[in-house]
Scaffold this motif. Structure first.
Motif, short mmCIF file in Angstrom:
data_model
loop_
_atom_site.label_atom_id
_atom_site.label_comp_id
_atom_site.label_asym_id
_atom_site.label_seq_id
_atom_site.Cartn_x
_atom_site.Cartn_y
_atom_site.Cartn_z
N ALA A 1 26.44 18.34 8.88
CA ALA A 1 25.69 19.21 9.78
C ALA A 1 24.29 19.47 9.23
O ALA A 1 23.31 19.50 9.99
N LEU A 2 24.18 19.64 7.92
CA LEU A 2 22.87 19.85 7.31
C LEU A 2 21.99 18.61 7.47
O LEU A 2 20.83 18.71 7.89
N LEU A 3 22.54 17.44 7.16
CA LEU A 3 21.75 16.21 7.26
C LEU A 3 21.39 15.91 8.71
O LEU A 3 20.36 15.30 8.99
N HIS A 4 22.24 16.33 9.63
CA HIS A 4 22.00 16.10 11.06
C HIS A 4 20.79 16.88 11.55
O HIS A 4 20.18 16.52 12.56
N ASP A 5 20.43 17.95 10.85
CA ASP A 5 19.35 18.83 11.31
C ASP A 5 18.36 19.13 10.19
O ASP A 5 17.94 20.28 9.99
N LEU A 6 17.95 18.10 9.47
CA LEU A 6 16.95 18.31 8.42
C LEU A 6 15.62 18.78 9.00
O LEU A 6 14.86 19.48 8.32
N GLY A 7 15.34 18.41 10.25
CA GLY A 7 14.14 18.92 10.89
C GLY A 7 14.14 20.43 10.99
O GLY A 7 13.10 21.08 10.89
N GLY A 8 15.33 21.00 11.18
CA GLY A 8 15.44 22.45 11.22
C GLY A 8 15.15 23.08 9.87
O GLY A 8 14.56 24.16 9.78
N LEU A 9 15.57 22.41 8.80
CA LEU A 9 15.28 22.90 7.46
C LEU A 9 13.78 22.86 7.18
O LEU A 9 13.21 23.81 6.64
N LEU A 10 13.15 21.77 7.59
CA LEU A 10 11.70 21.65 7.44
C LEU A 10 10.99 22.74 8.25
O LEU A 10 10.04 23.37 7.77
N GLY A 11 11.45 22.96 9.48
CA GLY A 11 10.83 23.97 10.32
C GLY A 11 10.94 25.36 9.72
O GLY A 11 9.98 26.14 9.75
N ALA A 12 12.11 25.69 9.17
CA ALA A 12 12.30 27.01 8.57
C ALA A 12 11.37 27.20 7.38
O ALA A 12 10.76 28.25 7.21
N ALA A 13 11.26 26.16 6.52
CA ALA A 13 10.38 26.26 5.36
C ALA A 13 8.92 26.37 5.79
O ALA A 13 8.15 27.16 5.23
N ARG A 14 8.55 25.59 6.80
CA ARG A 14 7.16 25.58 7.26
C ARG A 14 6.75 26.93 7.85
O ARG A 14 5.61 27.36 7.71
N LEU A 15 7.69 27.60 8.51
CA LEU A 15 7.39 28.88 9.15
C LEU A 15 7.56 30.08 8.21
O LEU A 15 7.36 31.22 8.63
N GLY A 16 7.95 29.82 6.97
CA GLY A 16 8.10 30.92 6.00
C GLY A 16 9.27 31.83 6.29
O GLY A 16 9.22 33.03 6.00
N ILE A 17 10.35 31.27 6.83
CA ILE A 17 11.51 32.06 7.20
C ILE A 17 12.46 32.18 6.00
O ILE A 17 12.59 31.26 5.21
N ASP A 18 13.10 33.33 5.87
CA ASP A 18 14.11 33.53 4.83
C ASP A 18 15.47 33.07 5.36
O ASP A 18 15.99 33.63 6.34
N LEU A 19 16.04 32.06 4.72
CA LEU A 19 17.32 31.52 5.17
C LEU A 19 18.06 30.93 3.98
O LEU A 19 17.49 30.16 3.20
N VAL A 20 19.33 31.29 3.85
CA VAL A 20 20.20 30.72 2.81
C VAL A 20 21.23 29.83 3.49
O VAL A 20 21.94 30.29 4.40
N VAL A 21 21.29 28.57 3.07
CA VAL A 21 22.24 27.61 3.64
C VAL A 21 23.28 27.29 2.58
O VAL A 21 22.95 26.70 1.54
N VAL A 22 24.52 27.69 2.81
CA VAL A 22 25.62 27.41 1.89
C VAL A 22 26.33 26.15 2.38
O VAL A 22 26.79 26.10 3.53
#
Length: 593
Positions: free
Chosen positions: A469-490
């Motif tokens: 699921a994480l690899l399926h949505d790496l664009g979402g991870l990039l988007g979160a980092a780019r927007l300065g969002i606080d998110l923990v992915v376990v």
């Protein structure tokens, strides 16, 4: 009239109707939409680099805030990339206003670049769809009307996405840099009142509660708000009806209000000595169907009268035929029944003088309720005892997150194993986190982006997602980092599709074939992925390291991955051990009713 004047009025009306967030992606044809939304002081615009991630980001925002969110993209395949998020929003009742820029009619179907047939693009997966007129061919009142109708339809009931296709002619850029003026806006509408149930449905439920002592509520994924959860718990306590509550129901956190909250439904369903003796006379089922096959089949196996609470009008009952169907939300029904119970019994001398039908009496401590409470307590104690003796794998990870996260935290659950593990192993308690899941279409698609959208609304968010699921949505991870969002992915990393090892296909095909098409090992180094995307990476091999990593990531802010290594065969064996241990313990403790 220019496009900027038209859409200045449109977005002014959208904001006036309570929309506060709009998610955009880069594009040329959509410039009048994006710049008009950006110019409105009542709207906050978020920019996602790709539309697929943007769609799920908007979905997460809407779920977090329980309100309508706007989406804007350019023409062509960009609009098609919204489809996964639109379908999830449709089946989960999440309100979105989707605006897709398009070529004007004279450029359609004649080879113009970046042009596809966008009219009705999302088919039956929207509540309303229309092709707007080209700006200049309609009055400003039309813009305001379209915005008003879009928000009202998206909010429902039932809620869901709407699609406005927007034909735009060049020039697309604003003249002299002006994006259109905005009139003084009305005060935003007050928060909508809580839904009110249909009186006839309230009367039917009240009758069932008064007349049937052996009743049961079964609430699947529904993310009930606090007011709805409290009302249902109070009604269940009054009636003495246990509540089999999915982890994502919203009922495993906060005070139990005296109700019997059963978190071990799927374990009890696997225990015939208990289950066969605890068939209720009537079952009221609400929310999406549970992810647990054992519980779904267990509920259907009873010869009970089943009433389906279905405010989305989707008839979500895949295993049996309900005796009745209610369109009112479960929280509204609970409030309606509670309000209908009068303080005094009927007075024959003064018919109608009492406030309503009398409530059930003395049910909360009935043998029926006590038996369910004992079984759930036995199951929860055995889960805790068994997990203390084994290594940290997926079951223990789900349990630990429920115990360690604060109640203000939203725990976003990916589909596949995480949502099942949380349902099986997250214990109910007053300080448990809010659990949110993708249960509209039940796919792993876009969970990182959706969790990022939820985090953007404010408040800590932890996403529990498998490695695929994480690899399926790496664009979402990039988007979160780019927007300065606080998110923990376990991430419990089992190097592939570990869930398939629980299914019959694992034994039905040769091992090499299973690995190629189902196990799908990827061999990806998640620490390298994290470094490439500019997010933190941590590894947790035991409970203590997991807790320390959670504290470190929360304190640091930003986006972090906590990777928990999982060996698939050991994980399957541990799940089987837990199932046997709980089943045997409940069977030994099960009293007759």
């Amino acid at each position: 009239m220019t496009a900027y004047e038209y859409f200045g009025a449109f977005f002014e009306e959208l904001a006036g109707r309570g929309v506060r967030h709009v998610v955009c992606s880069p594009g040329s044809r959509s410039a009048p939409l994006v710049l008009s939304a950006h110019a409105d002081p009542g709207l906050r615009c978020w920019v996602q680099l790709d539309e697929r991630a943007g769609g799920f980001f908007a979905l997460g925002l809407a779920k977090a805030r329980r309100e309508c969110v706007g989406l804007i993209c350019t023409s062509g395949s960009a609009a098609a990339n919204y489809l996964p998020a639109v379908t999830e929003a449709f089946y989960d009742g999440v309100p979105l206003v989707v605006l897709t820029a398009d070529r004007p009619p004279e450029l359609r179907d004649r080879g113009a670049g970046q042009t596809i047939d966008q009219i009705g693009l999302y088919g039956a997966h929207v509540r309303w769809s229309t092709d707007l007129p080209v700006p200049g061919e309609a009055a400003l009142d039309h813009a305001r009307f379209a915005a008003h109708r879009a928000v009202a339809t998206a909010l429902g009931p039932p809620g869901g996405p709407v699609h406005l296709n927007v034909p735009l002619r060049e020039p697309l850029e604003p003249a002299d840099g002006q994006t259109g003026g905005h009139n003084a806006r009305r005060e935003p509408p007050a928060s909508p009142p809580l839904p009110v149930a249909d009186p006839a449905e309230v009367e039917q439920l009240a009758h069932l509660l008064r007349s049937r002592e052996r009743g049961l509520f079964a609430v699947g994924p529904s993310d009930l708000c606090e007011a709805d959860a409290i009302a249902l718990k109070r009604l269940a306590a009054l009636a003495g009806w246990p509540v089999v509550a999915d982890a994502a129901s919203g009922l495993r956190t906060g005070s139990d209000e005296g109700a019997t909250i059963v978190a071990s439904g799927q374990h009890l369903a696997r225990t015939p000595p208990f289950w066969d003796l605890h068939s209720p006379d009537v079952l009221v089922r609400a929310g999406h169907p549970t992810a647990s096959r054992a519980l779904r089949e267990g509920l259907a196996a009873w010869d009970s009268e089943i009433w389906l609470v279905d405010p989305l009008d989707r008839w979500e009952e895949p295993t049996t035929v309900p005796a009745g169907h209610w369109s009112s939300p479960i929280g509204a029904l609970a409030r309606g029944v509670l309000a209908s119970f009068g303080p005094e019994p009927p007075n024959p001398a003064r018919p109608g003088a009492h406030a309503g039908p009398t409530p059930p009496e003395g049910r909360s401590e009935s043998a029926w309720a006590r038996s369910w409470r004992l079984a759930d307590s036995t199951a929860q104690q055995m889960i805790s005892a068994t997990l203390q003796e084994v290594q940290l794998l997926e079951a223990g990870l789900a349990r630990a997150l429920g115990e360690e996260l604060e109640p203000a935290t939203s725990l976003y659950a990916s589909n596949s194993m995480p949502v099942r593990d949380l349902d099986a192993f997250l214990a109910p308690h007053r300080q448990a986190p809010r659990v949110v899941a993708h249960r509209g279409t039940n796919g792993i698609d876009g969970v990182v982006s959706a969790a990022a959208g939820m985090a953007a609304a404010g408040g800590p968010v932890v996403l529990l997602a498998g490695d695929l699921a994480l690899l399926h949505d790496l664009g979402g991870l990039l988007g979160a980092a780019r927007l300065g969002i606080d998110l923990v992915v376990v991430v419990p990393n089992n190097d592939g599709g570990g869930i398939f090892s629980f299914l019959p296909v694992a034994e039905a095909v040769p091992g090499a074939t299973f690995e190629q098409f189902f196990g799908t090992p990827h061999g990806t180094d998640l620490s390298a992925v994290a470094a490439g995307l500019g997010v933190g990476h941590h590894r947790a091999d035991d409970h203590a390291t997991l807790c320390e990593s959670l504290r470190t990531c929360t304190a640091a802010g930003g986006v972090h991955i906590i990777e928990v290594p999982v060996e698939t065969e050991a994980n399957v064996a541990q799940h089987r051990l837990l199932e046997r241990s709980v089943r045997d313990a409940v069977a030994r403790a099960a009293p007759p009713t």
